[in-house]
Structure formats: structure tokens, C-alpha cells
Design a protein around this motif. Structure first.
Motif, PDB file in Angstrom:
ATOM      1  N   LEU A 232       2.955  43.208  58.854  1.00 25.86           N
ATOM      2  CA  LEU A 232       3.693  42.760  57.686  1.00 25.86           C
ATOM      3  C   LEU A 232       3.615  43.832  56.603  1.00 25.86           C
ATOM      4  CD1 LEU A 232       2.535  39.024  57.419  1.00 25.86           C
ATOM      5  CD2 LEU A 232       4.617  39.908  58.484  1.00 25.86           C
ATOM      6  N   VAL A 233       4.770  44.207  56.063  1.00 23.77           N
ATOM      7  CA  VAL A 233       4.797  45.225  55.014  1.00 23.77           C
ATOM      8  C   VAL A 233       5.336  44.599  53.731  1.00 23.77           C
ATOM      9  CG1 VAL A 233       5.074  47.105  56.657  1.00 23.77           C
ATOM     10  CG2 VAL A 233       7.099  46.069  55.642  1.00 23.77           C
ATOM     11  N   ALA A 234       4.784  45.038  52.609  1.00 26.41           N
ATOM     12  CA  ALA A 234       5.203  44.531  51.310  1.00 26.41           C
ATOM     13  C   ALA A 234       6.333  45.384  50.759  1.00 26.41           C
ATOM     14  CB  ALA A 234       4.024  44.533  50.341  1.00 26.41           C
ATOM     15  N   GLY A 235       7.323  44.721  50.165  1.00 29.78           N
ATOM     16  CA  GLY A 235       8.387  45.463  49.528  1.00 29.78           C
ATOM     17  C   GLY A 235       9.716  44.751  49.592  1.00 29.78           C
ATOM     18  N   ASP A 236      10.712  45.376  48.979  1.00 24.67           N
ATOM     19  CA  ASP A 236      12.068  44.858  48.981  1.00 24.67           C
ATOM     20  C   ASP A 236      12.683  45.032  50.360  1.00 24.67           C
ATOM     21  OD1 ASP A 236      15.163  45.732  48.599  1.00 24.67           O
ATOM     22  OD2 ASP A 236      14.612  44.194  47.130  1.00 24.67           O
ATOM     23  N   LEU A 237      13.311  43.996  50.859  1.00 29.58           N
ATOM     24  CA  LEU A 237      13.840  44.061  52.230  1.00 29.58           C
ATOM     25  C   LEU A 237      14.906  45.138  52.384  1.00 29.58           C
ATOM     26  CD1 LEU A 237      16.870  42.464  52.383  1.00 29.58           C
ATOM     27  CD2 LEU A 237      15.368  40.527  51.909  1.00 29.58           C
ATOM     28  N   ASN A 238      15.689  45.375  51.361  1.00 33.46           N
ATOM     29  CA  ASN A 238      16.702  46.423  51.463  1.00 33.46           C
ATOM     30  C   ASN A 238      16.091  47.823  51.451  1.00 33.46           C
ATOM     31  OD1 ASN A 238      19.294  45.248  51.794  1.00 33.46           O
ATOM     32  ND2 ASN A 238      19.280  44.545  49.663  1.00 33.46           N
ATOM     33  N   GLU A 239      14.951  47.954  50.809  1.00 34.69           N
ATOM     34  CA  GLU A 239      14.307  49.263  50.746  1.00 34.69           C
ATOM     35  C   GLU A 239      13.485  49.567  52.001  1.00 34.69           C
ATOM     36  OE1 GLU A 239      14.875  51.410  48.401  1.00 34.69           O
ATOM     37  OE2 GLU A 239      16.087  50.021  47.195  1.00 34.69           O
ATOM     38  N   ARG A 240      12.961  48.530  52.649  1.00 29.88           N
ATOM     39  CA  ARG A 240      12.020  48.762  53.746  1.00 29.88           C
ATOM     40  C   ARG A 240      12.612  48.553  55.142  1.00 29.88           C
ATOM     41  NH1 ARG A 240       6.716  48.958  51.872  1.00 29.88           N
ATOM     42  NH2 ARG A 240       6.405  49.977  53.883  1.00 29.88           N
ATOM     43  N   LEU A 241      13.813  47.992  55.224  1.00 25.07           N
ATOM     44  CA  LEU A 241      14.364  47.580  56.507  1.00 25.07           C
ATOM     45  C   LEU A 241      14.507  48.730  57.488  1.00 25.07           C
ATOM     46  CD1 LEU A 241      15.636  45.429  58.353  1.00 25.07           C
ATOM     47  CD2 LEU A 241      17.836  45.896  57.228  1.00 25.07           C
ATOM     48  N   ALA A 242      15.169  49.800  57.100  1.00 24.72           N
ATOM     49  CA  ALA A 242      15.476  50.882  58.040  1.00 24.72           C
ATOM     50  C   ALA A 242      14.208  51.505  58.603  1.00 24.72           C
ATOM     51  CB  ALA A 242      16.340  51.938  57.357  1.00 24.72           C
ATOM     52  N   ASP A 266      20.970  38.938  44.887  1.00 23.84           N
ATOM     53  CA  ASP A 266      22.236  38.841  44.179  1.00 23.84           C
ATOM     54  C   ASP A 266      23.366  39.275  45.111  1.00 23.84           C
ATOM     55  OD1 ASP A 266      22.178  41.656  44.232  1.00 23.84           O
ATOM     56  OD2 ASP A 266      21.567  41.831  42.139  1.00 23.84           O
ATOM     57  N   GLU A 267      24.593  39.162  44.640  1.00 23.16           N
ATOM     58  CA  GLU A 267      25.738  39.429  45.507  1.00 23.16           C
ATOM     59  C   GLU A 267      25.719  40.852  46.050  1.00 23.16           C
ATOM     60  OE1 GLU A 267      30.644  39.060  45.398  1.00 23.16           O
ATOM     61  OE2 GLU A 267      29.407  38.331  43.724  1.00 23.16           O
ATOM     62  N   ALA A 268      25.371  41.803  45.196  1.00 27.88           N
ATOM     63  CA  ALA A 268      25.326  43.198  45.646  1.00 27.88           C
ATOM     64  C   ALA A 268      24.228  43.407  46.674  1.00 27.88           C
ATOM     65  CB  ALA A 268      25.115  44.122  44.451  1.00 27.88           C
ATOM     66  N   GLY A 269      23.086  42.754  46.475  1.00 30.81           N
ATOM     67  CA  GLY A 269      21.988  42.871  47.421  1.00 30.81           C
ATOM     68  C   GLY A 269      22.322  42.274  48.771  1.00 30.81           C
ATOM     69  N   ARG A 270      23.048  41.164  48.776  1.00 37.38           N
ATOM     70  CA  ARG A 270      23.463  40.546  50.038  1.00 37.38           C
ATOM     71  C   ARG A 270      24.409  41.467  50.800  1.00 37.38           C
ATOM     72  NH1 ARG A 270      24.945  34.346  48.093  1.00 37.38           N
ATOM     73  NH2 ARG A 270      23.132  34.084  46.728  1.00 37.38           N
ATOM     74  N   ALA A 271      25.361  42.046  50.079  1.00 39.56           N
ATOM     75  CA  ALA A 271      26.314  42.942  50.730  1.00 39.56           C
ATOM     76  C   ALA A 271      25.613  44.176  51.280  1.00 39.56           C
ATOM     77  CB  ALA A 271      27.407  43.344  49.735  1.00 39.56           C
ATOM     78  N   ARG A 272      24.665  44.705  50.525  1.00 38.07           N
ATOM     79  CA  ARG A 272      23.922  45.877  50.982  1.00 38.07           C
ATOM     80  C   ARG A 272      23.133  45.559  52.241  1.00 38.07           C
ATOM     81  NH1 ARG A 272      18.976  48.792  47.657  1.00 38.07           N
ATOM     82  NH2 ARG A 272      18.490  50.394  49.227  1.00 38.07           N
ATOM     83  N   PHE A 273      22.492  44.399  52.247  1.00 35.67           N
ATOM     84  CA  PHE A 273      21.716  44.020  53.424  1.00 35.67           C
ATOM     85  C   PHE A 273      22.610  43.842  54.642  1.00 35.67           C
ATOM     86  CE2 PHE A 273      20.207  40.619  56.208  1.00 35.67           C
ATOM     87  CZ  PHE A 273      19.039  41.198  56.681  1.00 35.67           C
ATOM     88  N   ALA A 274      23.716  43.123  54.471  1.00 36.78           N
ATOM     89  CA  ALA A 274      24.615  42.879  55.608  1.00 36.78           C
ATOM     90  C   ALA A 274      25.125  44.193  56.188  1.00 36.78           C
ATOM     91  CB  ALA A 274      25.783  42.000  55.172  1.00 36.78           C
ATOM     92  N   PRO A 294      27.543  37.471  53.570  1.00 42.64           N
ATOM     93  CA  PRO A 294      28.901  38.031  53.558  1.00 42.64           C
ATOM     94  C   PRO A 294      29.455  38.207  54.968  1.00 42.64           C
ATOM     95  CG  PRO A 294      27.460  39.277  52.090  1.00 42.64           C
ATOM     96  CD  PRO A 294      26.572  38.341  52.868  1.00 42.64           C
ATOM     97  N   GLY A 295      30.686  37.794  55.143  1.00 47.24           N
ATOM     98  CA  GLY A 295      31.382  38.027  56.404  1.00 47.24           C
ATOM     99  C   GLY A 295      31.221  36.957  57.453  1.00 47.24           C
TER     100      GLY A 295
END
Length: 334
Positions: A232-242, A266-274, A294-295
Motif C-alpha cells: 500500500l502506498v500513500a498519495g494521490d491516485l492520479n499521481e501514483r497510479l502509473a 473533482d470533475e477534472a480529476g475524474r477525467a484525468r484518472f479515466a 466519465p464515458g
């Protein structure tokens, strides 16, 4: 779960919606508490001392129960809350709604078993990682034979109703064996440790008062996780996913999964993740509220409950799912 009313709505509106949409029929106690708060300006004034994102009913109620708030009438809860508000406020400010319901694996298993393995599971919003062990639990889908791990029945048994939605729905594709999982990892802003008594008590407090079966299951699942902890890693999912996805072992099929998590972006974060998860090798398994990801187009042509989540694989809905894994309705191919 997350209220359908956003953080900018007045507190009274958020609590009334929580009572009517989420707690109604699921928790008599939380239904009464939320309606009570919605009509109580003095209690709303206390809750409004919190930042908007921290005013959500599930967080405030869980923080209160973490400090042993009495379960019962709103009048009794109100008196207790006003007396203990300082402790409740501090807990709400330092904690998050990290419900880790192992029962949700009953929603994941039919989709995971259809993916060629072995599997490398990466969960975003993993909390303590209890949903990274679908191969270690036993399943009892209504109308189907028992489904157990290869080494025999688990101490965690998950019951899931395969709902009959009439001719519009497809039969739930319950497998005859569990998926093989060779790697488990997760991302969370604040990963929880099931070997830490305070973390386990917080997970317990997040379970709604009447759900004693979920409370017992939490303790049993936590023992399984503690015997073989995930990464398990700590952090923002968009920053740590890749970076975390790149650690998945060669020869295993990567599956990124999440349940009731993306709504907190937020909406931008959801789009970035998708966009990011669609660009990874492997598969994407999501269980989120309708209109959250999204999508993904929700299949309203198949009967569903207003609180059902959309279970989707690679952006295509497979089923309507009860958020805690109690029931699933598979949908036919469009």
C-alpha cells in the motif's frame, strides 16, 4: 457511499438527502440522525465549523461512533454530540470515509474470473486493502453452488443475491473457480493498517450501526490481510497510479479496480484518472455511482435501485450492484 448532494450544498440539504437516499431502508439509526440534524440549526452550526468536505454525514456520524456515541434516538445523540463535539470535530478533521467492505469482492469476482490470469490487482482508494483478496474469501451467490478458495472454505463468507430483474437482465456469470492473484497493491491518501488497533477501530466505526454482519466480516477479513499484507502506498491516485502499475510482475494481467472512490475527485480529476487508466495495459474494473465515471453509460433499461452502483469493465457496464456487495443484477450486451 457518497451523498448525491455535493459539498457546496447547505448542510441541512446534505443531511436530508443522506437520510432519504442512502440511509432509508439501510440504517434506521442514521436515517433518524440525519433527519434530526437537517432540522436542528444548533447542531448544523457545530457541523458547519468543519470544512465543507468534512461535513458529510457518514464522516461525522462515524467520528461520533468512534468516540462511543450512543446508538438510538436523535434526541439522545444530539445531547451526546453537543457534549463531545470537540473530540468528534478533531476526528472528523483528521480522518476520512475509508470504508473497506470486503463484501464488495462479491461484485468483483464474476468480472475478475473472466479475465485471463494470473492477475495483478491494483486498487485505488484501497483503504486497508481488504478488497485485494477476492481469492481468499468464500462466496454464496443465490441460486449457485458454493464458491470457495482452492484450500477450502474461508473464514470470510460473502453472501450475494443474484437479483432477478426480469427478461431484460442477463444471468450473473458466477464462475466455478476463483481468480488466481499473484500481486496485490493499492493507493490511498492515508493507507490504513489492520494490525493497528486505532485503524481497525476506525474501520469498525465506518460500518453503520445495524450492520453487525459487516462488523464481524471486517474483523475476519482483517485477520486474513494481516497474515499476508499487500503493498500500500500513500498519495494521490492520479499521481501514483502509473508508477505503481509499472511494478506489476511480468506475465500477470494488470487489473486496476476501485469502488466508491472516484466520486471524491473533482470533475477534472475524474477525467484525468479515466484517461490514465485507459492508457495502461490490462483491464479496468470500476464500481461507482451512476454518472460518476466519465464515458460510462448506465443501463437504465435494466431495472435497478436508486442507490445501485454501476459495475463496469473497461468502461462498459456489466451490472447494477448494491454498494456493499449484497446484490448484483447483470445486464445483457447492448
Amino acid at each position: 457511499m457518497r451523498s448525491s448532494v455535493d459539498n457546496d450544498a447547505p448542510t441541512a440539504e446534505r443531511y436530508r438527502a443522506f437520510a432519504e437516499v442512502e440511509a432509508r431502508g439501510m440504517s434506521e439509526c442514521y436515517d433518524a440522525w440525519a433527519l434530526g440534524v437537517a432540522g436542528d440549526p444548533a447542531t448544523i452550526a457545530l457541523i458547519d465549523e468543519l470544512p465543507p468536505a468534512k461535513r458529510q454525514p457518514n464522516l461525522v456520524f462515524s467520528a461520533a461512533r468512534f468516540h462511543d456515541a450512543p446508538v438510538g434516538s436523535y434526541a439522545r445523540f444530539r445531547d451526546w454530540l453537543h457534549e463531545h463535539w470537540r473530540e468528534v470535530r478533531e476526528t472528523a478533521e483528521t480522518h476520512a470515509t475509508q470504508t473497506n467492505e470486503a463484501g464488495r469482492c462479491a461484485l468483483h469476482v464474476p468480472a475478475l474470473a473472466a479475465i485471463p490470469g494470473p492477475l495483478a490487482l491494483l486498487e485505488v482508494g484501497a483503504s486497508a486493502g481488504l478488497c485485494l483478496y477476492p481469492d481468499r474469501y468464500s462466496y454464496r451467490y443465490s441460486g449457485h453452488a458454493p464458491l470457495d478458495p482452492l484450500d477450502g472454505p474461508s473464514r470470510v463468507v460473502l453472501d450475494c443475491e443474484t437479483r432477478d430483474a426480469g427478461s431484460a437482465a442477463a444471468p450473473v456469470p458466477v464462475p466455478d473457480r476463483l481468480p488466481e492473484v499473484v500481486w496485490r497493491a493499492g493507493i490511498d491518501l492515508n493507507p490504513l493498517d489492520v494490525t493497528n488497533p486505532d485503524d481497525l477501530d476506525w474501520l469498525d466505526a465506518l460500518i453503520w450501526p445495524e450492520h453487525d454482519d459487516r462488523r464481524a466480516r471486517l474483523r475476519a477479513a482483517a485477520a486474513i490481510v494481516a497474515s499476508d499484507p499487500p503493498r500500500l502506498v500513500a498519495g494521490d491516485l492520479n499521481e501514483r497510479l502509473a508508477a505503481l502499475a509499472a511494478e506489476a510482475p511480468a506475465g500477470a494481467t494488470l487489473v486496476v479496480l476501485h469502488t466508491a472512490v472516484i466520486a471524491y475527485l473533482d470533475e477534472a480529476g475524474r477525467a484525468r484518472f479515466a484517461d490514465a487508466v485507459r492508457g495502461l495495459p490490462g483491464h479496468w474494473l470500476s464500481v461507482e455511482g451512476r454518472r460518476v465515471v466519465p464515458g460510462i453509460v448506465a443501463r437504465d433499461d435494466v431495472p435497478n435501485d436508486s442507490t445501485d452502483f454501476v459495475l463496469a469493465l473497461d468502461g462498459v457496464q456489466l451490472a447494477w450492484a448494491q454498494p456493499h456487495g449484497r446484490a448484483v443484477t447483470w445486464v445483457p450486451n447492448p
